[in-house]
Design a protein around this motif. Sequence first.
Motif, PDB file in Angstrom:
ATOM      1  N   UNK B 194       8.962  16.286   8.399  1.00  0.00           N
ATOM      2  CA  UNK B 194       7.763  15.716   8.369  1.00  0.00           C
ATOM      3  C   UNK B 194       8.264  14.029   6.576  1.00  0.00           C
ATOM      4  N   UNK B 195       8.174  13.252   6.728  1.00  0.00           N
ATOM      5  CA  UNK B 195       8.189  11.829   5.919  1.00  0.00           C
ATOM      6  C   UNK B 195       6.914  11.598   5.411  1.00  0.00           C
ATOM      7  N   UNK B 196       6.690  11.558   5.858  1.00  0.00           N
ATOM      8  CA  UNK B 196       5.149  10.309   4.840  1.00  0.00           C
ATOM      9  C   UNK B 196       4.479  11.592   4.993  1.00  0.00           C
ATOM     10  N   UNK B 197       4.397  12.991   4.808  1.00  0.00           N
ATOM     11  CA  UNK B 197       3.433  13.857   4.706  1.00  0.00           C
ATOM     12  C   UNK B 197       3.677  14.369   3.236  1.00  0.00           C
ATOM     13  N   UNK B 198       5.205  14.234   2.964  1.00  0.00           N
ATOM     14  CA  UNK B 198       5.443  14.489   1.598  1.00  0.00           C
ATOM     15  C   UNK B 198       6.031  13.363   0.980  1.00  0.00           C
ATOM     16  N   UNK B 199       6.195  12.178   1.198  1.00  0.00           N
ATOM     17  CA  UNK B 199       5.474  11.238   0.616  1.00  0.00           C
ATOM     18  C   UNK B 199       4.723  11.566  -0.419  1.00  0.00           C
ATOM     19  N   UNK B 200       3.339  11.755   0.494  1.00  0.00           N
ATOM     20  CA  UNK B 200       2.213  12.090  -0.328  1.00  0.00           C
ATOM     21  C   UNK B 200       1.577  13.242  -1.163  1.00  0.00           C
ATOM     22  N   UNK B 201       3.070  13.727  -1.591  1.00  0.00           N
ATOM     23  CA  UNK B 201       2.250  14.883  -3.088  1.00  0.00           C
ATOM     24  C   UNK B 201       3.005  14.161  -3.912  1.00  0.00           C
ATOM     25  N   UNK B 202       2.984  15.422  -4.929  1.00  0.00           N
ATOM     26  CA  UNK B 202       2.591  14.917  -6.430  1.00  0.00           C
ATOM     27  C   UNK B 202       4.221  14.902  -7.093  1.00  0.00           C
ATOM     28  N   UNK B 203       4.822  15.477  -6.260  1.00  0.00           N
ATOM     29  CA  UNK B 203       6.303  15.802  -6.339  1.00  0.00           C
ATOM     30  C   UNK B 203       7.161  14.248  -6.387  1.00  0.00           C
ATOM     31  N   UNK B 204       6.785  13.727  -5.197  1.00  0.00           N
ATOM     32  CA  UNK B 204       7.184  12.219  -4.429  1.00  0.00           C
ATOM     33  C   UNK B 204       7.665  11.739  -5.793  1.00  0.00           C
ATOM     34  N   UNK B 205       9.236  10.681  -6.006  1.00  0.00           N
ATOM     35  CA  UNK B 205       8.978   9.705  -6.362  1.00  0.00           C
ATOM     36  C   UNK B 205       7.828   8.566  -6.170  1.00  0.00           C
ATOM     37  N   UNK B 206       7.293   8.446  -4.837  1.00  0.00           N
ATOM     38  CA  UNK B 206       6.308   7.207  -5.087  1.00  0.00           C
ATOM     39  C   UNK B 206       6.061   6.497  -5.659  1.00  0.00           C
ATOM     40  N   UNK B 207       5.687   5.174  -6.159  1.00  0.00           N
ATOM     41  CA  UNK B 207       4.652   4.585  -7.001  1.00  0.00           C
ATOM     42  C   UNK B 207       3.712   5.375  -6.854  1.00  0.00           C
ATOM     43  N   UNK B 208       2.535   5.204  -7.587  1.00  0.00           N
ATOM     44  CA  UNK B 208       1.239   5.928  -7.524  1.00  0.00           C
ATOM     45  C   UNK B 208       0.414   4.941  -5.719  1.00  0.00           C
ATOM     46  N   UNK B 209       0.341   3.268  -6.478  1.00  0.00           N
ATOM     47  CA  UNK B 209      -0.181   2.852  -5.976  1.00  0.00           C
ATOM     48  C   UNK B 209       1.308   2.792  -4.392  1.00  0.00           C
ATOM     49  N   UNK B 210       1.685   3.057  -3.881  1.00  0.00           N
ATOM     50  CA  UNK B 210       1.765   3.767  -3.403  1.00  0.00           C
ATOM     51  C   UNK B 210       1.547   4.597  -2.421  1.00  0.00           C
ATOM     52  N   UNK B 211       1.335   5.958  -3.006  1.00  0.00           N
ATOM     53  CA  UNK B 211       1.129   6.718  -2.577  1.00  0.00           C
ATOM     54  C   UNK B 211      -0.799   6.627  -2.202  1.00  0.00           C
ATOM     55  N   UNK B 212      -1.107   5.906  -3.101  1.00  0.00           N
ATOM     56  CA  UNK B 212      -2.671   5.838  -2.996  1.00  0.00           C
ATOM     57  C   UNK B 212      -2.861   4.691  -1.637  1.00  0.00           C
ATOM     58  N   UNK B 213      -2.403   3.678  -1.552  1.00  0.00           N
ATOM     59  CA  UNK B 213      -2.634   3.376   0.093  1.00  0.00           C
ATOM     60  C   UNK B 213      -1.882   4.273   0.953  1.00  0.00           C
ATOM     61  N   UNK B 214      -1.466   5.262   0.973  1.00  0.00           N
ATOM     62  CA  UNK B 214      -0.853   6.344   2.013  1.00  0.00           C
ATOM     63  C   UNK B 214      -1.767   7.029   2.376  1.00  0.00           C
ATOM     64  N   UNK B 215      -3.192   7.413   1.190  1.00  0.00           N
ATOM     65  CA  UNK B 215      -4.313   7.771   1.509  1.00  0.00           C
ATOM     66  C   UNK B 215      -5.718   6.402   1.953  1.00  0.00           C
ATOM     67  N   UNK B 216      -5.711   5.670   1.758  1.00  0.00           N
ATOM     68  CA  UNK B 216      -6.903   4.491   2.103  1.00  0.00           C
ATOM     69  C   UNK B 216      -6.000   3.943   3.394  1.00  0.00           C
ATOM     70  N   UNK B 217      -4.894   3.253   3.611  1.00  0.00           N
ATOM     71  CA  UNK B 217      -4.561   2.947   5.283  1.00  0.00           C
ATOM     72  C   UNK B 217      -4.484   3.919   6.020  1.00  0.00           C
ATOM     73  N   UNK B 218      -4.384   3.434   7.862  1.00  0.00           N
ATOM     74  CA  UNK B 218      -4.797   4.949   8.411  1.00  0.00           C
ATOM     75  C   UNK B 218      -4.408   3.084   9.169  1.00  0.00           C
TER      76      UNK B 218
END
Lengths: 330, 330
Positions: B194-218
């Motif tokens: 799994x990539x995207x699912x682990x990207x959207x975790x607290x521990x990933x180094x993705x920018x907070x805005x990027x993480x938020x977009x993963x939840x917002x966009x489908x």
Amino acid sequence: MGWHGILGFEYGIVQAPLGPDISGPELVAAVANAGGLAFLRAPDWESPDYLRELIRKTRSLTDKPFGVGVVLAFPHEKNINVILEEKVAVLQVYWGDCSVELVTKAHRSGVKIVPQVGSLEEAKKAIDAGVDAIIVQGREAGGHVISQDALISLLPKVVDLVGDRNIIVIAAGGIVDARGYVAALALGAQGVCLGTRFLATEESHAHPTYKRKLVEYDRTEYTDIFGRARWPGAPHRVLKTPFFTDWKSLPVHETEANQPVIGRTTIHDREIEIRRLGGTVPNVTTTGDIESMVLYAGQSVGLIKEILPAAVVVKRLVEGAQLLIKQKFS
Amino acid sequence: MGWHGILGFEYGIVQAPLGPDISGPELVAAVANAGGLAFLRAPDWESPDYLRELIRKTRSLTDKPFGVGVVLAFPHEKNINVILEEKVAVLQVYWGDCSVELVTKAHRSGVKIVPQVGSLEEAKKAIDAGVDAIIVQGREAGGHVISQDALISLLPKVVDLVGDRNIIVIAAGGIVDARGYVAALALGAQGVCLGTRFLATEESHAHPTYKRKLVEYDRTEYTDIFGRARWPGAPHRVLKTPFFTDWKSLPVHETEANQPVIGRTTIHDREIEIRRLGGTVPNVTTTGDIESMVLYAGQSVGLIKEILPAAVVVKRLVEGAQLLIKQKFS
């Protein structure tokens, strides 16, 4: 695993309406007799008397229920009236709006109605219209493909959208064997709809050369080069034959309309000339350059190794799924 | 269901190397501690000392084994030497030739080697090279996508190709929850990546805005508009943001090279300017116009509803799969 069936059928196995004129009475009766839900394909023009004959011929071959599939992009009102008058078990519709009016009309006739959808938006509309089931088609499907999403992505989203409503979700696209069947059940489907696998059966009306190519070739491509003049904006998935590879970059303004005739065929009640790059798939009556015609197929065609009787396809799906579940998940 | 794990790990759950610089020591340690196989991502340039530091930092956070992923399209020889010297558990390679020489070199160091492939031909080469496992990536995957086939189509073919050889097959692309996990097992995989699912975790180094977009966009799209100058011929799947929609038809001769700078970031050991349409994903250090940067995501991103701790992702996959199997298949 206990088999619950769907929509009153013994198993959750659906034979897609294969068209035009590929899933005729013999295939539909064979699948119905084996316990699956099988679909005739209505002509893509108004031909109520001929369609009534098709339905009655099928009834002479099976006493089991079956359905008819209608492509809403083509004239269909009179055909639908016959389907409802004949009270087949299920009306399948595709590539168009499954309206509340249509759903109400079907239900008044005691006919269940099942649209095939390719997006969450279409699924929402279908739910709101009160359909009995939804076939969710993934982009890996063969023939005309309305979806942009892979089944593994779209299916669980539609399942979540349906929630606890009494609407059956059926998975279509890329399913060929028991592995795909069980995978679809895991993703939340209650049934699976197979096209290419039933196309490659003894009873399908596909031309023998087409059937042979389904076994020989294992690659497909999503394209829009076939049948543009008659049905523009309708992408499809086809076998990657040498002919396709030569023509795949056809400029967008070119269509079959100015191409030479490469064969003749009878589709439903009509004799038709097939032009190069036409969208007409070779059925058993087709003559001419079969290998240069459109050969629709799903992305999992590489898993098809032989032409089988349709009843064997159903049996292998059911028994294979039971065995797989026992071996993997018990 | 009994859990057998893969490659010596407790579960068949793999956290894809997310790059560059998204799956760092914190994420990898969290997944490793939860029983999964997690991958650091090596820098896309030779940076052996920095990579050694990354591995050692991860070891300070977990005493469990883990791996490192390397994109073979970029300079990597010195990095691979460090990975083998440090004897991490697994070397993952992608987008390039997993040669017999590389496999032999890894095995001599006691490191398992696992290429991610996107076609049957690549799988054949990997089998012949003697790899320990194969990650089969479907076209529904996020980030850079080498595959043209959906997972449901490609995975069973690779499983059949592997046959009874002692090579683990791991499914990647479109898997987000227990449904996808069990579906992949049904299709013949022994594990899921799994990539995207682990990207959207607290521990990933993705920018907070990027993480938020993963939840917002489908919605996502398969494209080649980002990062063409540095890595041509490398299609990728991204979130369908307003920025993407505005730029998706970028002419093929245009690249990020002549675009303005829209932000700055630190990737691994380097400070970098991000140009508009660059392929550099915003990590936690990035400043500038985040929403106009490349936001990689898999097609099933719509199933991600919240940012979770990585251990919760692993736990939900395992417990969810057990429950699903019990409810559906027992």
